[in-house]
Design a protein around this motif. Sequence first.
Motif, mmCIF file in Angstrom:
data_model
loop_
_atom_site.group_PDB
_atom_site.id
_atom_site.type_symbol
_atom_site.label_atom_id
_atom_site.label_comp_id
_atom_site.label_asym_id
_atom_site.label_seq_id
_atom_site.Cartn_x
_atom_site.Cartn_y
_atom_site.Cartn_z
ATOM 1 N N THR A 358 54.982 35.762 47.115
ATOM 2 C CA THR A 358 53.916 35.459 46.162
ATOM 3 C C THR A 358 53.961 36.413 44.985
ATOM 4 O OG1 THR A 358 51.542 35.001 45.952
ATOM 5 C CG2 THR A 358 52.141 36.993 47.126
ATOM 6 N N GLY A 360 51.609 38.429 43.428
ATOM 7 C CA GLY A 360 50.277 38.949 43.650
ATOM 8 C C GLY A 360 49.828 39.911 42.567
ATOM 9 N N ARG A 413 42.869 42.430 50.383
ATOM 10 C CA ARG A 413 41.499 41.918 50.526
ATOM 11 C C ARG A 413 40.500 42.741 49.720
ATOM 12 N NH1 ARG A 413 40.196 38.432 54.812
ATOM 13 N NH2 ARG A 413 38.155 39.427 54.966
ATOM 14 N N PRO A 416 39.127 41.956 45.074
ATOM 15 C CA PRO A 416 37.944 41.446 44.366
ATOM 16 C C PRO A 416 36.655 42.213 44.626
ATOM 17 C CG PRO A 416 38.365 40.101 46.295
ATOM 18 C CD PRO A 416 39.451 41.141 46.261
ATOM 19 N N ASP A 421 33.706 37.705 44.159
ATOM 20 C CA ASP A 421 34.717 36.712 44.533
ATOM 21 C C ASP A 421 35.257 36.987 45.926
ATOM 22 O OD1 ASP A 421 34.437 35.569 42.028
ATOM 23 O OD2 ASP A 421 36.069 36.752 41.150
ATOM 24 N N ASP A 422 35.798 35.966 46.530
ATOM 25 C CA ASP A 422 36.451 36.100 47.822
ATOM 26 C C ASP A 422 37.945 36.360 47.619
ATOM 27 O OD1 ASP A 422 34.108 35.590 49.292
ATOM 28 O OD2 ASP A 422 34.407 33.418 49.116
ATOM 29 N N PRO A 423 38.582 37.009 48.589
ATOM 30 C CA PRO A 423 40.036 37.205 48.485
ATOM 31 C C PRO A 423 40.761 35.863 48.441
ATOM 32 C CG PRO A 423 39.095 38.596 50.205
ATOM 33 C CD PRO A 423 38.024 37.639 49.802
ATOM 34 N N THR A 424 41.824 35.805 47.673
ATOM 35 C CA THR A 424 42.625 34.595 47.563
ATOM 36 C C THR A 424 43.727 34.602 48.623
ATOM 37 O OG1 THR A 424 44.170 35.609 46.008
ATOM 38 C CG2 THR A 424 42.203 34.557 45.090
ATOM 39 N N GLU A 425 44.437 33.504 48.711
ATOM 40 C CA GLU A 425 45.573 33.437 49.620
ATOM 41 C C GLU A 425 46.620 34.474 49.236
ATOM 42 O OE1 GLU A 425 49.010 30.236 51.092
ATOM 43 O OE2 GLU A 425 47.262 29.570 49.916
ATOM 44 N N GLU A 426 46.793 34.677 47.921
ATOM 45 C CA GLU A 426 47.744 35.700 47.454
ATOM 46 C C GLU A 426 47.298 37.088 47.880
ATOM 47 O OE1 GLU A 426 48.345 32.084 45.238
ATOM 48 O OE2 GLU A 426 46.529 33.277 45.555
ATOM 49 N N ASP A 427 45.987 37.348 47.849
ATOM 50 C CA ASP A 427 45.467 38.646 48.294
ATOM 51 C C ASP A 427 45.789 38.890 49.770
ATOM 52 O OD1 ASP A 427 44.330 39.291 45.825
ATOM 53 O OD2 ASP A 427 42.459 38.268 46.298
#
Length: 632
Positions: A358, A360, A413, A416, A421-427
């Motif tokens: 990714t 990131g 994680r 953010p 915001d919530d963590p993304t898949e990349e996070d």
Amino acid sequence: MSGEWGFTTSRPTDARYGDDVAKYAMSSGDQGLKTFVREVLQNSNDARLYNDDPAQVTFRLETLEGDDLREYLEALDISTWSDHANLACETESGEHLAESMERIQDEGKLRVLTIEDQNTQGLLGAETADQSNFTALVRDVLFSSKSGDTSGGSYGLGKAVLWLFSGLSMVVFNSTLSEPDPRDNSPRLIGRTRLPTHKSEDGDTVYQGHGWFGDVEDLPEEEGGARPESLWGEGANEIADRLRLSRPDSPGTSIQVVDFRVPTAEERLNEDELASRITELAIEWFWPAIHRGNLKVTVETEDDTQEASLNEYPNFSPFTSSLNERPNAVDELDDSGDVIEEPISLEVPAKSDESGQTDGELNLVVRRAHSNERYKRNHVAFVRGSGMVVEYYDRDKVVVGNEHFHGVLLGGRARPWGTGDDPTEEDMIVEEFLTAAEPPQHNEWKRTETLANTYSRGFRTAVESIKPDVTDTLRSLVAPNVDRGSTGPERLGNRFRIGNEARNGAATRESPSSRRVSGETDISFDETYDHWVFSGEVEPINEGYEIREVTVTLARMAEERATNDRLPVASISSDTAGVSISLPEENGIQIGRLDPSPGTSSITFEGSSEQDLRRVETRLKVSVNVAKRGDD
């Protein structure tokens, strides 16, 4: 039901294992109280239940003497343990054990540290499960079953330090399980000691040195001898009461370190001094988790109770303010207290199975310091989802004038945090990558065996680009209008003594531009082992040239100037194929030398100095000899 000690036996050919463990314990004893607190709190923080309540951790220091000591030792079945300990003291690795036993007998006192956590998972798992909280913490050595995205690490060093900080190499556990795995009659109590391998008095039986305190089932020696298992329910409660190890009615684990001592301390600290230091270390390394309400830490002695409260330790408010003020970030740091943030890209390579790649991001949050905010000024705290500060990265040298700052680098994680915001898949992918990039001490992000075994080509470039990218970004944020002249590879090339130099120092007549190299170097002080660690990567700017030799020296500094005082290089290694490594002496001081095979166009290296108790600022000096390809 009463608990007793059982020791595993082994064939004589297996006898070295226990000695190797003891030698590891002795050689690792210089980790210091910082490592102990970091690892213990990390384990509890990682085991926190998924709810809105924090993991609560209490350190309780007690000194037992008189009748209290006698009753405690009786409950611990100390006579059985002593039979084995006396035999182990006669081995090469048993000297520290003999010293502790003699001291306790002379003083008539025993210091016990109990670490009690609540709102955590507890010691889940069967006695012989392949992977579980129980086997990872109690039975295995330097392995971990942690699988959470935010867990502190994958090496399990935290449990190893428990025994290192016990003068008797003895730790007792009492746990209230958060779920009925493997049984529903908590608590669960078991103890473990790690003695050197030793023989019975008649010499016929070899004991591995691993002993367990619990419900012992006697088996024939050919089946391993006594098989120790956990005590459960009322039997565990009875022993826990006598061992001063009773638990509150909350899921979690109580860990008791018997004869608690700090291996590196020249003198034994008193309980009040220990309590204050533990509290300070909890704040220093876990302020993110404490600030977010995920962790609560208190330290108790017989006379006082201290809480690791951010209100009581305002030195860390610049870092917490950085997170609080993210929604109000500005474009430039004009005034004290202003906060600015900038993304830093992190290209995570694919794993060996081609998954997980990714593009990131990390987020660098920087706050301009007030004039009275001097603690860890011009440092960047590296943080990911575990809520522990992995490292404080000293960037004092990027400051121009009085534009001092405090910074937080948020990854995985944690990226953010403060934004809503919530963590993304990349996070999540970045979190896993950064976790794998931490060595057993969890004190930096670097090339590790876990990275090498998990990720494909490019992992080292990714992880080693983080610090240079942080430095470059800081320069643009802290003093964006200052003309620094030549930077980057050209500036680095000018620092190196480079060229096709003969051994007598006579240089060739090639133009300076043809002899330059590019690359990056880094050096920092590792407080865990009291030595300097360094790394670098160099290559000729001109593609028609190859590297013939690289030498690494460590020069002590005095007022920003290098001195003639050199610090010996203790070790150096390289991932570049075909490189020969040596540690010759130059003017009586050991240096590092890398001799590549013909045609080598770039070299990476890393290493460490000898122990440096003076901690004088030290500069890494890299000398590179290059030549045209094909020249003799």
